[in-house]
Design a protein around this motif. Sequence first.
Motif, mmCIF file in Angstrom:
data_model
loop_
_atom_site.group_PDB
_atom_site.id
_atom_site.type_symbol
_atom_site.label_atom_id
_atom_site.label_comp_id
_atom_site.label_asym_id
_atom_site.label_seq_id
_atom_site.Cartn_x
_atom_site.Cartn_y
_atom_site.Cartn_z
ATOM 1 N N TYR A 45 7.256 19.967 -4.997
ATOM 2 C CA TYR A 45 6.830 18.858 -4.024
ATOM 3 C C TYR A 45 5.786 19.356 -2.783
ATOM 4 C CZ TYR A 45 10.104 22.442 -1.611
ATOM 5 O OH TYR A 45 9.746 24.096 -1.182
ATOM 6 N N CYS A 46 5.529 20.935 -3.078
ATOM 7 C CA CYS A 46 4.956 20.826 -1.954
ATOM 8 C C CYS A 46 3.224 20.816 -2.141
ATOM 9 C CB CYS A 46 5.009 22.924 -2.408
ATOM 10 S SG CYS A 46 4.467 23.880 -1.167
ATOM 11 N N GLY A 95 2.088 29.353 1.003
ATOM 12 C CA GLY A 95 1.789 30.241 0.117
ATOM 13 C C GLY A 95 3.471 31.128 0.759
ATOM 14 N N ASN A 129 10.115 33.341 -0.005
ATOM 15 C CA ASN A 129 11.036 32.987 -0.832
ATOM 16 C C ASN A 129 11.887 34.202 -1.237
ATOM 17 O OD1 ASN A 129 11.700 32.165 -3.589
ATOM 18 N ND2 ASN A 129 10.567 30.850 -3.458
ATOM 19 N N PRO A 130 13.161 33.199 -1.313
ATOM 20 C CA PRO A 130 14.066 34.165 -1.092
ATOM 21 C C PRO A 130 14.838 35.114 -2.654
ATOM 22 C CG PRO A 130 15.568 32.314 -0.975
ATOM 23 C CD PRO A 130 14.189 31.992 -0.573
ATOM 24 N N GLY A 152 12.947 30.363 2.861
ATOM 25 C CA GLY A 152 13.150 29.189 2.274
ATOM 26 C C GLY A 152 14.796 28.854 1.297
ATOM 27 N N TYR A 222 13.674 20.099 8.066
ATOM 28 C CA TYR A 222 11.981 19.636 7.686
ATOM 29 C C TYR A 222 12.261 18.313 6.516
ATOM 30 C CZ TYR A 222 10.216 23.829 9.038
ATOM 31 O OH TYR A 222 9.339 24.544 9.671
ATOM 32 N N ALA A 223 12.502 17.703 7.548
ATOM 33 C CA ALA A 223 12.515 15.384 6.166
ATOM 34 C C ALA A 223 10.861 16.128 4.779
ATOM 35 C CB ALA A 223 12.060 14.810 7.239
HETATM 36 C C1 LIG Z 1 5.419 28.067 2.619
HETATM 37 S S1 LIG Z 1 6.430 27.693 2.707
HETATM 38 C C2 LIG Z 1 8.846 28.780 2.967
HETATM 39 C C3 LIG Z 1 8.072 30.385 2.384
HETATM 40 C C4 LIG Z 1 8.417 30.398 0.768
HETATM 41 N N1 LIG Z 1 7.284 29.686 0.530
HETATM 42 C C5 LIG Z 1 8.803 29.365 -0.144
HETATM 43 O O1 LIG Z 1 9.469 27.925 -0.384
HETATM 44 O O2 LIG Z 1 10.610 29.777 0.371
HETATM 45 C C6 LIG Z 1 7.769 26.547 4.180
HETATM 46 C C7 LIG Z 1 8.194 25.973 4.060
HETATM 47 O O3 LIG Z 1 7.397 24.711 4.165
HETATM 48 C C8 LIG Z 1 8.282 23.407 3.636
HETATM 49 N N2 LIG Z 1 8.171 22.224 3.006
HETATM 50 C C9 LIG Z 1 6.791 22.854 1.819
HETATM 51 N N3 LIG Z 1 6.495 21.743 1.703
HETATM 52 C C10 LIG Z 1 7.448 20.188 1.950
HETATM 53 C C11 LIG Z 1 7.582 19.235 2.254
HETATM 54 N N4 LIG Z 1 6.731 18.695 1.232
HETATM 55 N N5 LIG Z 1 8.332 18.735 2.899
HETATM 56 C C12 LIG Z 1 9.079 19.206 3.699
HETATM 57 N N6 LIG Z 1 9.336 20.338 3.621
HETATM 58 C C13 LIG Z 1 8.049 21.214 3.418
HETATM 59 C C14 LIG Z 1 9.521 24.120 3.173
HETATM 60 O O4 LIG Z 1 10.614 24.506 3.817
HETATM 61 C C15 LIG Z 1 9.266 25.421 2.718
HETATM 62 O O5 LIG Z 1 10.515 26.810 3.175
#
Ligand SMILES: C[S@@+](CC[C@H](N)C(=O)[O-])C[C@H]1O[C@@H](n2cnc3c(N)ncnc32)[C@H](O)[C@@H]1O
Length: 406
Positions: A45-46, A95, A129-130, A152, A222-223
């Motif tokens: 999803y990212c 990241g 990330n855990p 996360g 977050y949605a």
């Molecule tokens: C950089 S990440 C956190 C640290 C690590 N990369 C992880 O994912 O565990 C930041 C946060 O953005 C949120 N996130 C990323 N993409 C998203 C999406 N498409 N919709 C909603 N939340 C999103 C997730 O909850 C994620 O934990």
Amino acid sequence: MPGTPPDGVPVPPDGRLEPGALGALGGSSLGIYVHVPFCATRCGYCDFNTYTAAELGGGGARDRYAGLAVEEIRLARAVLGAAAPAVSTVFFGGGTPTVLPAADLAAILGAIGAEFGLAADAEVSTEANPESVDRRSLARLREAGFTRISLGMQSAAEHVLTVLDRSHTPGRPEQCVAWAREAGFAHVSLDLIYGTPGETAKDWEWSVRSAVDAGPDHISAYALIVEEGTRLAARIRRGELDPPDDDEMADRYLAADDLLTAAGLGWYEISNWAAGPGSACRHNLLYWTGGNWWGVGPGAHSHVGGTRWWNVRHPAAYSARITAGVSPGLAREVLSQAERATERIMLEARLAAGVPLTALGPAGRRAAEVAAADGLADAGALGAGRVVLTRPGRLLADAVVRELTG
Ligand SMILES: C[S@@+](CC[C@H](N)C(=O)[O-])C[C@H]1O[C@@H](n2cnc3c(N)ncnc32)[C@H](O)[C@@H]1O
Ligand code: SF4
């Protein structure tokens, strides 16, 4: 940071700012964001600016990253000069910053301290990330001066984690909270996502309860955003998964707010809840209240005194610039007073503290009256000169805020 940056004018090779921008530094807080553009695997999803080792063609870029970031911190010091105050917040985001060894993160933090000085009560956060931390690495981060960790978690339901392509097993984020507490972290946060295809109301309730029971002092919910170009978007387009439903999303938000409030975590920004004012993320508050920060790393954004700039996105391009002694800044823009006023409303209206009526124009003040009459803004707060969204108002925040900026 996701999304396509706006156009702008080129940043000069030495990264110099207009003298007017530097004038805003004295007497205000300074934050530093460090973007670490690496992940072990890419979640479906990212669309953040992050790369797996395979996408980068090997792990080499990671080995050299701390040295490059330190070079940009030296550049930041040279550009901001003597006007720069000691740094009050540092945020490592990505990241997954914690795919780098704790020693690398400590070296980058050490350079920030050496170049700028850290305020005595500085907040130093990292995302993690855990699966990328364990008892030992968390203890090392704490020893290096990190004060806050944000993990996360996303969900406690295994089938939801599978749809999200999350690599961690249920239970691991909660274990990490316990290890972080043991290491001496006073501030621990968990990220959750709601609205994943196939997630039921029960799954979500269980996820929020599991997060609360782990004992963090901060939770972000977050949605799910279906970002173009992701595997998730492709699966939805092919009809393999249902798209998120707006009404269900609203129900999930309200369920989270109920459970978190009952657990003693109050909302302070639409997607963020904390155990008290001392548990709110000060670095994010700096973004949301128009503060000054320097963003280090590929694709990182910065803002100083109304000038906003952003770095080249790819780690190879970033490395080439830093190695050549050239600013990694790709482009920048100087915000007009009107743009700054609009941004202020858009960000502050999402905070529980709200936005002062004096920040709004005549049309915005009329919109605030209408929002209060419709139950979307708090009538008592409005009487005291501030626009604060009610719970129904938070669900319709984008529409209400658009009217306030009118
Ligand atoms: C950089 S990440 C956190 C640290 C690590 N990369 C992880 O994912 O565990 C930041 C946060 O953005 C949120 N996130 C990323 N993409 C998203 C999406 N498409 N919709 C909603 N939340 C999103 C997730 O909850 C994620 O934990
Ligand atoms: S681990 Fe975090 S940053 Fe990396 S792809 Fe997954 S959500 Fe995005």
